[in-house]
Design a protein around this motif. Sequence first.
Motif, PDB file in Angstrom:
ATOM      1  N   PHE A 305      -0.461 -14.384  51.583  1.00 33.43           N
ATOM      2  CA  PHE A 305      -0.428 -12.963  51.269  1.00 33.43           C
ATOM      3  C   PHE A 305      -0.195 -12.696  49.777  1.00 33.43           C
ATOM      4  O   PHE A 305      -0.278 -11.549  49.331  1.00 33.43           O
ATOM      5  N   GLU A 306       0.069 -13.746  49.023  1.00 40.59           N
ATOM      6  CA  GLU A 306       0.182 -13.626  47.568  1.00 40.59           C
ATOM      7  C   GLU A 306      -1.106 -14.067  46.881  1.00 40.59           C
ATOM      8  O   GLU A 306      -1.249 -13.901  45.663  1.00 40.59           O
ATOM      9  N   TYR A 307      -2.045 -14.622  47.635  1.00 38.79           N
ATOM     10  CA  TYR A 307      -3.262 -15.190  47.058  1.00 38.79           C
ATOM     11  C   TYR A 307      -4.072 -14.116  46.322  1.00 38.79           C
ATOM     12  O   TYR A 307      -4.219 -12.990  46.791  1.00 38.79           O
ATOM     13  N   LYS A 308      -4.575 -14.486  45.167  1.00 42.96           N
ATOM     14  CA  LYS A 308      -5.374 -13.574  44.328  1.00 42.96           C
ATOM     15  C   LYS A 308      -4.620 -12.262  44.104  1.00 42.96           C
ATOM     16  O   LYS A 308      -5.139 -11.179  44.290  1.00 42.96           O
ATOM     17  N   ASN A 309      -3.336 -12.418  43.722  1.00 42.41           N
ATOM     18  CA  ASN A 309      -2.484 -11.260  43.429  1.00 42.41           C
ATOM     19  C   ASN A 309      -2.364 -10.308  44.617  1.00 42.41           C
ATOM     20  O   ASN A 309      -2.374  -9.079  44.457  1.00 42.41           O
ATOM     21  N   GLY A 310      -2.250 -10.895  45.795  1.00 46.01           N
ATOM     22  CA  GLY A 310      -2.040 -10.084  46.996  1.00 46.01           C
ATOM     23  C   GLY A 310      -3.252  -9.281  47.419  1.00 46.01           C
ATOM     24  O   GLY A 310      -3.118  -8.142  47.902  1.00 46.01           O
ATOM     25  N   VAL A 311      -4.440  -9.874  47.292  1.00 44.33           N
ATOM     26  CA  VAL A 311      -5.676  -9.122  47.525  1.00 44.33           C
ATOM     27  C   VAL A 311      -5.816  -8.643  48.966  1.00 44.33           C
ATOM     28  O   VAL A 311      -6.425  -7.585  49.215  1.00 44.33           O
ATOM     29  N   LEU A 312      -5.253  -9.368  49.935  1.00 42.36           N
ATOM     30  CA  LEU A 312      -5.400  -8.944  51.327  1.00 42.36           C
ATOM     31  C   LEU A 312      -4.656  -7.637  51.601  1.00 42.36           C
ATOM     32  O   LEU A 312      -5.160  -6.770  52.324  1.00 42.36           O
ATOM     33  N   ILE A 313      -3.467  -7.504  51.035  1.00 40.35           N
ATOM     34  CA  ILE A 313      -2.720  -6.251  51.213  1.00 40.35           C
ATOM     35  C   ILE A 313      -3.422  -5.130  50.457  1.00 40.35           C
ATOM     36  O   ILE A 313      -3.548  -3.995  50.954  1.00 40.35           O
ATOM     37  N   LYS A 314      -3.903  -5.434  49.256  1.00 40.04           N
ATOM     38  CA  LYS A 314      -4.654  -4.437  48.483  1.00 40.04           C
ATOM     39  C   LYS A 314      -5.889  -3.979  49.250  1.00 40.04           C
ATOM     40  O   LYS A 314      -6.280  -2.812  49.180  1.00 40.04           O
ATOM     41  N   ALA A 315      -6.516  -4.908  49.968  1.00 46.36           N
ATOM     42  CA  ALA A 315      -7.746  -4.594  50.694  1.00 46.36           C
ATOM     43  C   ALA A 315      -7.515  -3.532  51.764  1.00 46.36           C
ATOM     44  O   ALA A 315      -8.376  -2.681  52.004  1.00 46.36           O
ATOM     45  N   VAL A 316      -6.358  -3.571  52.408  1.00 48.99           N
ATOM     46  CA  VAL A 316      -6.056  -2.578  53.441  1.00 48.99           C
ATOM     47  C   VAL A 316      -5.886  -1.199  52.805  1.00 48.99           C
ATOM     48  O   VAL A 316      -6.415  -0.197  53.308  1.00 48.99           O
ATOM     49  N   HIS A 317      -5.176  -1.136  51.704  1.00 45.10           N
ATOM     50  CA  HIS A 317      -4.990   0.149  51.015  1.00 45.10           C
ATOM     51  C   HIS A 317      -6.315   0.675  50.479  1.00 45.10           C
ATOM     52  O   HIS A 317      -6.586   1.886  50.549  1.00 45.10           O
ATOM     53  N   ALA A 318      -7.156  -0.227  49.943  1.00 39.02           N
ATOM     54  CA  ALA A 318      -8.470   0.191  49.462  1.00 39.02           C
ATOM     55  C   ALA A 318      -9.299   0.760  50.603  1.00 39.02           C
ATOM     56  O   ALA A 318      -9.961   1.794  50.461  1.00 39.02           O
ATOM     57  N   LEU A 319      -9.248   0.104  51.736  1.00 37.81           N
ATOM     58  CA  LEU A 319     -10.033   0.521  52.896  1.00 37.81           C
ATOM     59  C   LEU A 319      -9.598   1.895  53.397  1.00 37.81           C
ATOM     60  O   LEU A 319     -10.428   2.745  53.742  1.00 37.81           O
ATOM     61  N   LEU A 320      -8.310   2.134  53.430  1.00 37.87           N
ATOM     62  CA  LEU A 320      -7.810   3.441  53.869  1.00 37.87           C
ATOM     63  C   LEU A 320      -8.206   4.547  52.889  1.00 37.87           C
ATOM     64  O   LEU A 320      -8.449   5.689  53.289  1.00 37.87           O
ATOM     65  N   ASN A 321      -8.285   4.196  51.617  1.00 32.71           N
ATOM     66  CA  ASN A 321      -8.705   5.184  50.619  1.00 32.71           C
ATOM     67  C   ASN A 321     -10.205   5.461  50.670  1.00 32.71           C
ATOM     68  O   ASN A 321     -10.666   6.467  50.129  1.00 32.71           O
ATOM     69  N   LEU A 322     -10.952   4.573  51.307  1.00 36.34           N
ATOM     70  CA  LEU A 322     -12.397   4.739  51.429  1.00 36.34           C
ATOM     71  C   LEU A 322     -12.758   5.522  52.691  1.00 36.34           C
ATOM     72  O   LEU A 322     -13.781   5.279  53.328  1.00 36.34           O
TER      73      LEU A 322
END
Length: 455
Positions: A305-322
């Motif tokens: 969950f820290e990989y690529k600066n936490g990209v998986l957690i960021k992906a969920v927030h990005a998806l909700l904003n889309l």
Amino acid sequence: MLKSFFSFLLLSVLLISCVKKESKFTSAPKGASHPNLILTSKSVSEIKSKLGSIPLFDQTLAITKEEVDLEISKGISVPIPKDMAGGYTHTQHKLNYIIMQKAGVLFQLLGDEKYAIFIKEMLFEYAKIFPKLPLHPQTRSYSRGKLFWQCLNDSNWLVYTSQAYDCIYSWLSKEQSDYLNKTLFRPYADFLSIENPQYFNRVHNHSTWGNVAVGMIGLVMNDDELVHRALYGLDKVNVDLTAKDNDGGFIFDKNGKAGFFANLDSPFSPDGYYTEGPYYQRYAIYPFLIFAEALQNNKPELKIFEYKNGVLIKAVHALLNLTDDDGEFFPLNDGQKGMSYYTPSLVSAVNIAYYYGTQNPELLSIAKKQNQVQLDATGLAIAISLKENKEEKFIKKSIELSDGSLGDEGGISILRHQKLNETMTLVYKYTAQGLSHGHYDKLSFSMYENGDEVI
């Protein structure tokens, strides 16, 4: 409404009584302890101690129990595959893996052996037919499956079924698990990877499912070779790097990487935007996060969950904003309209992102709208936090999401304006091609008013 309330109340009472009964099964140690994927011995104990006191979790469990009990009452059906998507055999095999996964959770949380027996008998039926199954008779896919017309759907089956198998692994005798490992699961993992390298080694949402399927069953069987294969892909020596799939995309990563990590590196931008677009990000987010949870439970040293600066957690927030005002994803690239964050994959995504992220209270308001949780530690955390009224409104702000692995291939800008109860949203698209699901309208915009399309 009153009738529905009393039905739910009755189911809750039944659930509590089931938990209080002493479980009949005992563990049979065979290497790694089980369950160890999504549920763990620790989380199962914690959940059991809270059952009957956490409304949203109890409600989800009651609904799941009702659904699974109904399907068990119908008996087991494992037909010989012949149909495309929408046909009987396709639909039945899909139903089987969904119900098996849910039955495994019920077995762990309620201790009723009927759920374990159902899974065991279903798996033995699959073990009977799998060794003799030819490729699926429908020939439309470049990577034909066994149970389904394409390897993608076979991978769906294995991702879900591995969770069910994990939940009964210690309940089975060693002879039974050895038989299933040798006859069904190891051959299935090899089929999806070694026998279909152009599918397995690709960077694409389809191949993510394949990587995760092999990795999940590898974790259940404590097979490090399969887990490594899932994470890093296969040797490309025998793969035609100029070949294309039936979507028109190249079947290799331009940087020569493959496997789960390659599918994290290449399609996601540093902001968490997925280059295929939100419709496909919604579909792929489940295997990405469910495998990440399993890896965190088994291989915490990877710090996934820290990989690529936490990209998986960021992906969920990005998806909700889309999403628009109704929670529906903006139809970018060739994505279909009407899919929203109420879909089950987003329930899992929100739960996992909350638990393994910063426990952002804004995610709780999305979970409250979804009105269900994942039946594991992440869902329990959401349900407890909602009971404690910790949620805050998820505020969709104006945002820019970069595209490309390094964030240098264009992006998406979302401009939002709100006045009283009226909202205006402008979605400005200047992305990369988006792999095989991209459109050539790389420069375009759309406008929404109160969730309705204007342009």
